[in-house]
Scaffold this motif. Sequence first.
Motif, PDB file in Angstrom:
ATOM      1  N   SER A  74       0.728  -1.137   0.308  1.00  0.00           N
ATOM      2  CA  SER A  74       0.261  -0.055  -0.742  1.00  0.00           C
ATOM      3  C   SER A  74       0.765   0.854  -0.002  1.00  0.00           C
ATOM      4  N   ASP A  75       2.076   1.244  -0.157  1.00  0.00           N
ATOM      5  CA  ASP A  75       2.959   2.233  -0.180  1.00  0.00           C
ATOM      6  C   ASP A  75       3.236   2.800  -1.807  1.00  0.00           C
ATOM      7  N   VAL A  76       3.044   3.611  -1.884  1.00  0.00           N
ATOM      8  CA  VAL A  76       4.029   4.470  -3.325  1.00  0.00           C
ATOM      9  C   VAL A  76       4.715   4.038  -3.483  1.00  0.00           C
ATOM     10  N   PRO A 125       8.437   9.404  -7.078  1.00  0.00           N
ATOM     11  CA  PRO A 125       7.335   9.362  -6.291  1.00  0.00           C
ATOM     12  C   PRO A 125       6.489  10.826  -6.994  1.00  0.00           C
ATOM     13  N   ASN A 158       3.284  11.481  -8.690  1.00  0.00           N
ATOM     14  CA  ASN A 158       1.977  11.917  -8.497  1.00  0.00           C
ATOM     15  C   ASN A 158       1.607  13.108  -9.284  1.00  0.00           C
ATOM     16  N   ARG A 191      -3.981  12.017  -6.288  1.00  0.00           N
ATOM     17  CA  ARG A 191      -2.416  11.890  -5.445  1.00  0.00           C
ATOM     18  C   ARG A 191      -2.198  10.640  -5.660  1.00  0.00           C
ATOM     19  N   SER A 197      -1.118   8.739  -3.468  1.00  0.00           N
ATOM     20  CA  SER A 197      -1.476   7.808  -2.096  1.00  0.00           C
ATOM     21  C   SER A 197      -2.888   7.770  -1.952  1.00  0.00           C
ATOM     22  N   ASP A 198      -4.143   8.948  -2.319  1.00  0.00           N
ATOM     23  CA  ASP A 198      -5.418   8.937  -2.185  1.00  0.00           C
ATOM     24  C   ASP A 198      -6.060   7.599  -3.150  1.00  0.00           C
ATOM     25  N   ILE A 245      -4.361   4.972  -3.586  1.00  0.00           N
ATOM     26  CA  ILE A 245      -4.468   3.674  -2.953  1.00  0.00           C
ATOM     27  C   ILE A 245      -5.312   3.541  -1.877  1.00  0.00           C
ATOM     28  N   GLY A 246      -5.392   4.642  -0.859  1.00  0.00           N
ATOM     29  CA  GLY A 246      -6.277   3.853  -0.306  1.00  0.00           C
ATOM     30  C   GLY A 246      -7.691   4.731  -0.666  1.00  0.00           C
TER      31      GLY A 246
END
Length: 106
Positions: free
Chosen positions: A16-18, A29, A33, A43, A45-46, A48-49
């Motif tokens: 779950s890490d970028v 990254p 991004n 983004r 990370s969003d 993935i969340g």
Amino acid sequence: MEVFIGLVSDNILEHSDVGFYCEKMGLTPQYLNRVMTSETGMRPSDFIGEMLYAEARNMLASGRMAVQDVAIRLGFSDKSSFGKFFKRCSGMSPSCFAKESNGHGW
């Protein structure tokens, strides 16, 4: 972006890490991004969340896994951090969501 989305779909339960996805695609990254935000408004990370949240909802709604097991399966360090993540996304606790999804909401 299709490559990133495909990689996340295939690996969300393990990573779950970028940084993992950037390494797989040979991108920084910052570049990922910039491109992701430009093309989707999100983004990495969003995104993935959102994928983690979707997996969590599916697992909880199935009624086959306890909240603790879902937290572990999705790579959270403990039930508490998973609960905070899920509540931030949905406005309710994972256990309340599971009860409502399985027709036991009151």
